[in-house]
Design a protein around this motif. Structure first.
Motif, mmCIF file in Angstrom:
data_model
loop_
_atom_site.group_PDB
_atom_site.id
_atom_site.type_symbol
_atom_site.label_atom_id
_atom_site.label_comp_id
_atom_site.label_asym_id
_atom_site.label_seq_id
_atom_site.Cartn_x
_atom_site.Cartn_y
_atom_site.Cartn_z
ATOM 1 N N UNK A 15 0.823 -1.208 0.000
ATOM 2 C CA UNK A 15 0.000 0.000 0.000
ATOM 3 C C UNK A 15 0.852 1.251 0.000
ATOM 4 N N UNK A 16 0.302 2.266 -0.593
ATOM 5 C CA UNK A 16 0.926 3.579 -0.560
ATOM 6 C C UNK A 16 0.179 4.404 0.476
ATOM 7 N N UNK A 17 0.905 5.069 1.318
ATOM 8 C CA UNK A 17 0.310 5.872 2.386
ATOM 9 C C UNK A 17 0.299 7.336 1.981
ATOM 10 N N UNK A 18 -0.809 7.978 2.222
ATOM 11 C CA UNK A 18 -0.909 9.408 1.952
ATOM 12 C C UNK A 18 -0.954 10.147 3.279
ATOM 13 N N UNK A 19 -0.021 11.056 3.457
ATOM 14 C CA UNK A 19 0.039 11.843 4.684
ATOM 15 C C UNK A 19 -0.971 12.981 4.645
ATOM 16 N N UNK A 20 -1.241 13.550 5.795
ATOM 17 C CA UNK A 20 -2.164 14.682 5.867
ATOM 18 C C UNK A 20 -1.707 15.824 4.971
ATOM 19 N N UNK A 21 -0.393 15.943 4.780
ATOM 20 C CA UNK A 21 0.150 17.011 3.932
ATOM 21 C C UNK A 21 -0.096 16.751 2.453
ATOM 22 N N UNK A 22 -0.566 15.553 2.122
ATOM 23 C CA UNK A 22 -0.799 15.195 0.728
ATOM 24 C C UNK A 22 0.342 14.394 0.124
ATOM 25 N N UNK A 23 1.468 14.353 0.839
ATOM 26 C CA UNK A 23 2.619 13.593 0.355
ATOM 27 C C UNK A 23 2.310 12.094 0.401
ATOM 28 N N UNK A 24 2.711 11.377 -0.647
ATOM 29 C CA UNK A 24 2.488 9.933 -0.714
ATOM 30 C C UNK A 24 3.791 9.216 -0.407
#
Length: 67
Positions: A15-24
């Motif tokens: 899985x790819x995680x998306x941070x709250x900042x939008x960074x993947x």
């Protein structure tokens, strides 16, 4: 190779995680799997598993190597 006999896929999609900042964040993993011999020390077994993992790293990302 053994992974075919065990029906384990050679490549896994993680899985790819998306941070709250939008960074993947993209995640990869290499795994070294061994069968411990009855007369083998734990230190030797871990060294073989480690060697299998690094062999996977040389082959590319998301590799499962059985040794």
């Amino acid at each position: 190779m053994l992974y075919r006999e065990l029906n384990v896929p050679q490549h896994h999609t993680l899985r790819h995680r998306k941070l709250k900042s939008g960074e993947v964040i993209h995640t990869t993993a290499n795994t070294g799997i061994i069968l411990v011999e009855s007369n083998e020390s734990m230190q030797t077994a871990i060294a073989r598993a480690d060697q299998a993992m690094y062999q996977g790293k040389q082959q590319g990302r998301n590799q499962v190597v059985f040794a």
